[in-house]
Scaffold this motif. Sequence first.
Motif, PDB file in Angstrom:
ATOM      1  N   UNK A 218      26.843 -42.675   9.573  1.00 46.97           N
ATOM      2  CA  UNK A 218      26.216 -42.554   8.250  1.00 46.97           C
ATOM      3  C   UNK A 218      24.778 -43.051   8.284  1.00 46.97           C
ATOM      4  N   UNK A 219      24.525 -44.067   9.061  1.00 51.49           N
ATOM      5  CA  UNK A 219      23.173 -44.625   9.137  1.00 51.49           C
ATOM      6  C   UNK A 219      22.224 -43.716   9.900  1.00 51.49           C
ATOM      7  N   UNK A 220      22.790 -42.786  10.663  1.00 51.94           N
ATOM      8  CA  UNK A 220      21.942 -41.873  11.453  1.00 51.94           C
ATOM      9  C   UNK A 220      22.347 -40.419  11.202  1.00 51.94           C
ATOM     10  N   UNK A 221      22.775 -40.134   9.975  1.00 55.06           N
ATOM     11  CA  UNK A 221      23.238 -38.797   9.645  1.00 55.06           C
ATOM     12  C   UNK A 221      22.101 -37.785   9.789  1.00 55.06           C
ATOM     13  N   UNK A 222      22.425 -36.652  10.373  1.00 54.01           N
ATOM     14  CA  UNK A 222      21.413 -35.621  10.575  1.00 54.01           C
ATOM     15  C   UNK A 222      20.815 -35.623  11.958  1.00 54.01           C
ATOM     16  N   UNK A 223      21.125 -36.674  12.744  1.00 54.04           N
ATOM     17  CA  UNK A 223      20.562 -36.758  14.084  1.00 54.04           C
ATOM     18  C   UNK A 223      21.470 -36.111  15.134  1.00 54.04           C
ATOM     19  N   UNK A 224      22.618 -35.628  14.718  1.00 52.98           N
ATOM     20  CA  UNK A 224      23.566 -35.087  15.672  1.00 52.98           C
ATOM     21  C   UNK A 224      24.315 -33.914  15.044  1.00 52.98           C
ATOM     22  N   UNK A 225      24.976 -33.158  15.898  1.00 53.03           N
ATOM     23  CA  UNK A 225      25.789 -32.037  15.425  1.00 53.03           C
ATOM     24  C   UNK A 225      27.230 -32.213  15.895  1.00 53.03           C
ATOM     25  N   UNK A 226      27.690 -33.480  15.909  1.00 54.69           N
ATOM     26  CA  UNK A 226      29.041 -33.749  16.374  1.00 54.69           C
ATOM     27  C   UNK A 226      30.053 -33.424  15.282  1.00 54.69           C
ATOM     28  N   UNK A 227      31.342 -33.517  15.650  1.00 55.63           N
ATOM     29  CA  UNK A 227      32.408 -33.171  14.700  1.00 55.63           C
ATOM     30  C   UNK A 227      32.411 -34.100  13.497  1.00 55.63           C
ATOM     31  N   UNK A 228      32.140 -35.393  13.710  1.00 53.88           N
ATOM     32  CA  UNK A 228      32.127 -36.334  12.591  1.00 53.88           C
ATOM     33  C   UNK A 228      31.027 -35.969  11.598  1.00 53.88           C
ATOM     34  N   UNK A 229      29.849 -35.642  12.102  1.00 53.02           N
ATOM     35  CA  UNK A 229      28.750 -35.241  11.217  1.00 53.02           C
ATOM     36  C   UNK A 229      29.116 -34.002  10.413  1.00 53.02           C
ATOM     37  N   UNK A 230      29.722 -33.019  11.085  1.00 53.80           N
ATOM     38  CA  UNK A 230      30.097 -31.794  10.385  1.00 53.80           C
ATOM     39  C   UNK A 230      31.170 -32.061   9.335  1.00 53.80           C
ATOM     40  N   UNK A 231      32.100 -32.964   9.626  1.00 55.21           N
ATOM     41  CA  UNK A 231      33.113 -33.318   8.631  1.00 55.21           C
ATOM     42  C   UNK A 231      32.473 -34.058   7.455  1.00 55.21           C
ATOM     43  N   UNK A 232      31.511 -34.932   7.754  1.00 62.11           N
ATOM     44  CA  UNK A 232      30.812 -35.652   6.686  1.00 62.11           C
ATOM     45  C   UNK A 232      30.050 -34.702   5.772  1.00 62.11           C
ATOM     46  N   UNK A 233      29.489 -33.661   6.349  1.00 59.82           N
ATOM     47  CA  UNK A 233      28.645 -32.746   5.583  1.00 59.82           C
ATOM     48  C   UNK A 233      29.437 -31.601   4.948  1.00 59.82           C
ATOM     49  N   UNK A 234      30.713 -31.461   5.332  1.00 53.76           N
ATOM     50  CA  UNK A 234      31.547 -30.410   4.738  1.00 53.76           C
ATOM     51  C   UNK A 234      31.699 -30.661   3.243  1.00 53.76           C
ATOM     52  N   UNK A 235      31.483 -29.613   2.460  1.00 48.11           N
ATOM     53  CA  UNK A 235      31.392 -29.787   1.005  1.00 48.11           C
ATOM     54  C   UNK A 235      32.193 -28.707   0.292  1.00 48.11           C
ATOM     55  N   UNK A 236      32.922 -29.131  -0.736  1.00 46.95           N
ATOM     56  CA  UNK A 236      33.670 -28.192  -1.565  1.00 46.95           C
ATOM     57  C   UNK A 236      32.674 -27.321  -2.342  1.00 46.95           C
ATOM     58  N   UNK A 237      32.756 -26.000  -2.167  1.00 44.15           N
ATOM     59  CA  UNK A 237      31.801 -25.092  -2.816  1.00 44.15           C
ATOM     60  C   UNK A 237      31.837 -25.218  -4.333  1.00 44.15           C
ATOM     61  N   UNK A 238      33.009 -25.481  -4.879  1.00 44.42           N
ATOM     62  CA  UNK A 238      33.148 -25.503  -6.345  1.00 44.42           C
ATOM     63  C   UNK A 238      32.695 -26.826  -6.951  1.00 44.42           C
TER      64      UNK A 238
END
Length: 453
Positions: A218-238
């Motif tokens: 979380x402190x370095x979000x956006x610096x990587x494209x790992x699975x954790x980052x993608x899960x963190x950024x996954x967003x409900x469209x609605x």
Amino acid sequence: MAQDVFDLPGPKGNSLAGNLLEMGADPLGFLTHCARNFDELVPMQLGLTPACLVNQPDLIEAVLRDRDTFIKSRGFRVLKTLLGEGLLTAEGDSWFWQRKLAQPVFHQQRIHGYGHIMVDYTRQMLQGWGDGDTLDIHREMMALTLRIVMKCIFDKDVNEGQASTVAHALDVAMDWFENKRKQGFLVWEWFPRPENIRYRQAIARMDEAIYALIQERREHLGESNDLLTMLMQAEDDATGERMDDKLLRDEVATLMLAGHETTANALSWTWMLLSQNPQVWERLQHELETVLQGRPPAIDDLPQLSYTSNIIKESMRLYPPVSLLGREVAKDTTLGDYQIPQGMVLLLSQWVMHRSPDYFDQADQFWPERWDNNLEKSLPRGVYFPFGDGPRICIGKGFAQMEAVLLLATIAQQFRVQVVPGFEIVPQPSITLRPETGIQVTLNQLTLADKNA
């Protein structure tokens, strides 16, 4: 009118424990006996729990398709202390929401980006192997696939303390689950028995390590494209809602268990089978030399490594990473022509179906060639399901298949792995199908003459 499932013949059991003792002592042998000697549904009693082996592909598929009527069984739900409300254990709307968020993370093009990590880490492991070495190949595969999944989740080499903490927790969890299975899940996990205390302590240490890694990301979000980052950024469209730290922890724990344990076991059994079947080994070597010509494998090689892929399919047929699925009936229902009561546990066994002579010629033989000409698509659904099926099919299926083929190809280019003569290998059907005491092997480093022989 539907017939009562209890009217069907089944195995005789003890008046108090039912069939619990046979199931606890040798579940794979007991279920195989039931499948070969009774009908498409085989009722039994496991202590206080009514159960039924489902032994017919259409009925297996019907159970796997209906996630609302047939939910995860109590035996699997005890894993919530390890996996929380991750995809493996969640039910209903919660599961559907998580699956919707996580599905794009496992898109084929995204997971292909991890292929080079799998090969690089395998080559690093091989640098520590030597000609004539004797080692536990299961331990080696577990360590390797754990390193790979941690790298793919967190995009860094996790230090020994964190990795070993996670590995220890998973080992304790497997032993604990096996102990509980033998007890018929009758001893409450909160009861202060030594194995329960050890299990909870291991989970607490694992949680501390995972939450620390989540906070760091979380402190370095956006610096990587790992699975954790993608899960963190996954967003409900609605709603714009995202996973909170607790759900991220649960998904990470699930990924670490499913993402390294199953592949490590599949590969371990593969090395045993290759050791026992030299003709398969020779054909594998021919394909690797023809396709790769001495260079490491890459994602683009996968379509040409068809026999290598068939070896993995055949290994997972004989030794499926998960050998038994349990589903609890959430409400009175019918299955085929039979009435199934609420609370009954339905047993779906990959081990039983994958070895059925009704669907596989020489079913007990290791014969990768059987998968030529798209055998998998011609089989009825519910016969071959190493990753499950239906809406809850393993979300990491593509990741696992890619990893198994790449690791097998990379290792088999450099070493022949042969089981130590006389070493007894015992399948342990716990959460996954492990070799109970490992698999001791001797390594033979391949020379250019070996490859050209």
